[in-house]
Design an enzyme around this catalytic site. Structure first.
Site, PDB file in Angstrom:
ATOM      1  N   PRO A  30      -4.419   4.140  -8.484  1.00  0.00           N
ATOM      2  CA  PRO A  30      -3.519   3.968  -9.634  1.00  0.00           C
ATOM      3  C   PRO A  30      -3.986   4.762 -10.854  1.00  0.00           C
ATOM      4  O   PRO A  30      -3.223   4.934 -11.800  1.00  0.00           O
ATOM      5  CB  PRO A  30      -3.570   2.458  -9.927  1.00  0.00           C
ATOM      6  CG  PRO A  30      -4.288   1.822  -8.807  1.00  0.00           C
ATOM      7  CD  PRO A  30      -5.031   2.872  -8.046  1.00  0.00           C
ATOM      8  N   GLU A  39     -12.107  -2.913  -5.151  1.00  0.00           N
ATOM      9  CA  GLU A  39     -12.075  -2.642  -6.593  1.00  0.00           C
ATOM     10  C   GLU A  39     -12.078  -1.145  -6.871  1.00  0.00           C
ATOM     11  O   GLU A  39     -11.969  -0.730  -8.010  1.00  0.00           O
ATOM     12  CB  GLU A  39     -13.281  -3.301  -7.285  1.00  0.00           C
ATOM     13  CG  GLU A  39     -13.216  -4.823  -7.315  1.00  0.00           C
ATOM     14  CD  GLU A  39     -11.928  -5.341  -7.925  1.00  0.00           C
ATOM     15  OE1 GLU A  39     -11.614  -4.951  -9.062  1.00  0.00           O
ATOM     16  OE2 GLU A  39     -11.231  -6.129  -7.253  1.00  0.00           O
ATOM     17  N   ASP A  97      19.065  17.426  -3.389  1.00  0.00           N
ATOM     18  CA  ASP A  97      18.614  16.055  -3.614  1.00  0.00           C
ATOM     19  C   ASP A  97      18.546  15.706  -5.081  1.00  0.00           C
ATOM     20  O   ASP A  97      18.351  16.551  -5.920  1.00  0.00           O
ATOM     21  CB  ASP A  97      17.166  15.879  -3.136  1.00  0.00           C
ATOM     22  CG  ASP A  97      17.054  15.919  -1.657  1.00  0.00           C
ATOM     23  OD1 ASP A  97      18.031  15.604  -1.002  1.00  0.00           O
ATOM     24  OD2 ASP A  97      15.965  16.281  -1.186  1.00  0.00           O
ATOM     25  N   ARG A 125       9.517  16.245   4.527  1.00  0.00           N
ATOM     26  CA  ARG A 125      10.919  16.675   4.502  1.00  0.00           C
ATOM     27  C   ARG A 125      11.114  17.998   3.770  1.00  0.00           C
ATOM     28  O   ARG A 125      12.184  18.602   3.852  1.00  0.00           O
ATOM     29  CB  ARG A 125      11.823  15.586   3.945  1.00  0.00           C
ATOM     30  CG  ARG A 125      11.477  15.146   2.560  1.00  0.00           C
ATOM     31  CD  ARG A 125      12.242  13.890   2.174  1.00  0.00           C
ATOM     32  NE  ARG A 125      13.678  14.107   2.089  1.00  0.00           N
ATOM     33  CZ  ARG A 125      14.259  14.819   1.134  1.00  0.00           C
ATOM     34  NH1 ARG A 125      13.535  15.395   0.189  1.00  0.00           N
ATOM     35  NH2 ARG A 125      15.567  14.965   1.125  1.00  0.00           N
TER      36      ARG A 125
END
Ligand code: ADE
Length: 246
Positions: A89, A116, A169, A154
């Protein structure tokens, strides 16, 4: 393209990488995916991959040694150096631009973090890039790795049928996609916009562009600030804005 995934849960990947478009890309040899169990590189008698944090505190930290050994086993001698990516993150936010950039590389190594976090020396001396798939915390880097593999796969030449498929897209133009319809023409009283049945290609193109601009303006105005808009786009957008939500 080759992607090596380093994980302590290789079983999580069966399913998503064995179905549909990714399955076919692998069968065609366009995409090679190797799942590497980090635990197999642990050299202590318990095959441990984590340990207590120095300084105390809750949770466990992934040990550096098995990760370094697993990455080193993936690097071909004398070959070009792969991008070594840690899923966390704390990383740079993943988006379509980054997917396109990674799709242009020959070899990626994805490290799925857990607990962690990973020992900081993995970041210092091994990883070339850190990526987050969004501002939320998952239990590990496995789902983010699958998301990234899917978004890259893709874009590889030969993976999707129509080459223009990916160019139109949402996000490829920097705009959200226009609405799509298929048969029947009237479904539960809801009609397909008549312009789409008109056969007039120029009118259809303009309608779609206008709808894409309108949807982006309504839902993601932040994208319009960085989109590369033509003169025609600006005119269509001005019309959309002057009409409000109509
Ligand atoms: N690991 C846990 N949460 C994550 C996220 N949002 N992106 C990438 N890796 C993660």
């Amino acid at each position: 393209m080759r992607i090596d995934v380093l994980t302590i849960f290789p079983g999580m990947f069966s399913g998503p990488l064995d179905e549909s478009i990714i399955k076919r890309a692998r069968e065609k040899g366009i995409l090679e995916i190797n799942l590497i169990d980090i635990r197999a590189f642990s050299q202590d008698k318990h095959r441990s991959v984590d340990d207590y944090p120095y300084g105390g505190g809750p949770g466990m930290v992934m040990r550096p040694e098995p990760i370094f050994l697993a990455v080193e086993a993936c690097i071909p001698l004398g070959g070009s150096s792969p991008e070594i990516i840690l899923l966390t993150p704390q990383g740079e936010r993943f988006n379509q631009r980054l997917a396109g950039e990674l799709a242009g590389q020959e070899h990626l190594i994805l490290i799925c973090g857990h607990y962690e976090g990973v020992d900081e020396r993995v970041r210092q001396a091994l990883v070339t890039r850190e990526i987050s798939i969004g501002d939320y915390v998952l239990t590990g880097g496995e789902l983010p790795a699958m998301v990234i593999i899917d978004a890259i796969a893709r874009l590889l030449p030969g993976v999707l049928g129509a080459p223009e498929g990916t160019a139109e897209d949402s996000f490829s133009w920097g705009l959200l996609e226009y609405p799509q319809y298929t048969r029947p023409r009237i479904f539960r009283g809801m009609e397909v916009p008549p312009v789409l049945l008109s056969g007039n290609h120029e009118e259809i193109r303009l309608w779609r562009r206008r709808q894409a601009l309108k949807r982006t303006w309504q839902r993601r105005p932040d994208l319009l600030e960085v989109a590369n808009l033509s003169q025609e786009d600006r005119r269509l957008l001005a019309e959309v804005v002057s009409e409000g939500d109509a």
